[in-house]
Enzyme design. Sequence first.
Site, PDB file in Angstrom:
ATOM      1  N   CYS A  72     114.327 -33.536  -0.423  1.00  0.00           N
ATOM      2  CA  CYS A  72     114.185 -33.186   0.677  1.00  0.00           C
ATOM      3  C   CYS A  72     113.756 -32.449   1.571  1.00  0.00           C
ATOM      4  O   CYS A  72     112.294 -32.148   2.004  1.00  0.00           O
ATOM      5  CB  CYS A  72     116.117 -33.774   0.993  1.00  0.00           C
ATOM      6  SG  CYS A  72     116.577 -34.071   2.808  1.00  0.00           S
ATOM      7  N   HIS A 102     117.435 -37.657  -2.432  1.00  0.00           N
ATOM      8  CA  HIS A 102     118.454 -36.371  -3.347  1.00  0.00           C
ATOM      9  C   HIS A 102     119.237 -37.640  -4.952  1.00  0.00           C
ATOM     10  O   HIS A 102     119.249 -38.556  -4.391  1.00  0.00           O
ATOM     11  CB  HIS A 102     119.554 -36.888  -1.888  1.00  0.00           C
ATOM     12  CG  HIS A 102     119.059 -35.923  -1.308  1.00  0.00           C
ATOM     13  ND1 HIS A 102     119.230 -33.981  -1.138  1.00  0.00           N
ATOM     14  CD2 HIS A 102     119.056 -36.287   0.463  1.00  0.00           C
ATOM     15  CE1 HIS A 102     119.043 -33.545  -0.008  1.00  0.00           C
ATOM     16  NE2 HIS A 102     118.446 -34.900   0.639  1.00  0.00           N
TER      17      HIS A 102
END
Length: 527
Positions: A356, A463
Amino acid sequence: MNPTETEREQGSSTPAARTLMFQGTSSDVGKSILTTALCRIFRQDGYRVAPFKSQNMSLNSYVTPDGKEIGRAQGMQADACGIAATTDMNPILLKPKKDMVAQVVVHGKPLKDFDARAYREQYLKEAEIIVQDALRRLRSQYEIVCIEGAGSPAEVNLKDRDIVNMRLAGWADAPVLLVADIDRGGVFASIVGTLEILEPEERDRVHGFVINKFRGDVSLLQPGLDWLEAKTGKPVLGVIPYLHELGLEDEDSASLDAKLSKGGLQTSSRDQADLLDIAILRLPRLSNFTDFDPLLAESDVSLRYITSPDDWGTPDAVILPGSKNTVDDLLYLGASGLVTRIRAFAEAGGCLAGICAGYQMLGRRLLDPDRVESDVPELEGLGFFPTETVFAGEKRTERIVGTTSLSDAPVRGYEIHMGRTRFLEPVDQPFRIKIHDAPEAPESYHPDGAVTADGRIWGTYIHGILHNDAFRRKWLDGLRQRKGWAPLDETETTAYEGRREAAFDRLAQHVRDHLDMKRIYSIMGLH
């Protein structure tokens, strides 16, 4: 259960669920874990149970099946209950962005950024209604709602607009168990002091105490327990011994900081020389650090955090994690000297991974023209990928499934990010994410992430990518091969989700063995 008419929701024939609430003498006393344990115990005992926390402050998020964002603790508690998480379980999530400023997420979607004073003065009255409505819906759908408080109910400066502790207990008609952490010392003073600050009607709502994280011989503690019960007129319902290697994720970085201050993260019992040294950059605004929990369970991994160049050592791989403020955290890496270390490490053949925000940092540029994340409109990235990321006002939150060229098995995870990354030159994108509105079409995938030609450096928006057993093992075995080691034998590898389910049951049994469950059921009016 057989609720009376007074327990029915107003205007409805549906019985309202019984409730139980954990409040603490302070933050990080174990409320989240005890709530998780009770959720699993109630489920084991045949009840339909759901968790609830009205307002959570955390950078460790969980994405619900419908693509909404809630606190990780409530997502974990829903998993312990064996149910799908919804935003009713955590209707308000506060995500700190910088000192005194947080993004306010309401029912899973960002509302706006508030400073602490503006949130308290301008939004809390509206938040009360949101919280009460969410609780009402949960109580109409389940038999038990297990509620977690926040911080301490004795914060006298916050009590008049409280939506997380005693006022919430009143709205829920919930008996309260007060939790104290004996490991930090002063347990009796913290309990008696908390009760002293409460109003008489609030004190009456406290039905007993739970002393958590005990280490030692409980018989030596007994005189103190007897004194406490005589002093307060309330029972100690359990002394919960410290449970080592819990195997479940922490709620937020406060618990991570406590873990690090007491000797670091868990590592394998093997000799350190036989372990892969994997280092994570400890960003000031680190988010979703539970991305790395599966590495703690691997028998050939030693996991640690880096906060300065002095901590660098000789890692086999370095991970750039998620962040609530990518720009400011990249500035921190530059000011601390860590950017220089990262570049030197990569130039010397080191392996990097970015998740991310970490993936965004690995590109050439970060652009924030609308000041979504910071006051810096443009910032140079680390330059490993030919990408630039523009921060947008709309957050992407979604659970994903897909495939990757970096392993032979499907991958699952979730996305939470404001940035949109575009490519300035062609690059290998190793992840393919299924598009949910076209599940059957062969073209219903979009590419994600980037990887260098030699495979040493990769990044992704996914994630939870390391929660995928096959992907994680393939990456770790690649690191082993770079050291001249053979891949790990299959009998020594970890199936993370199976381990997590076993951890829920282990936690539930541990708490059941040391908590007076018969008395707790009686307090709730159940048998």
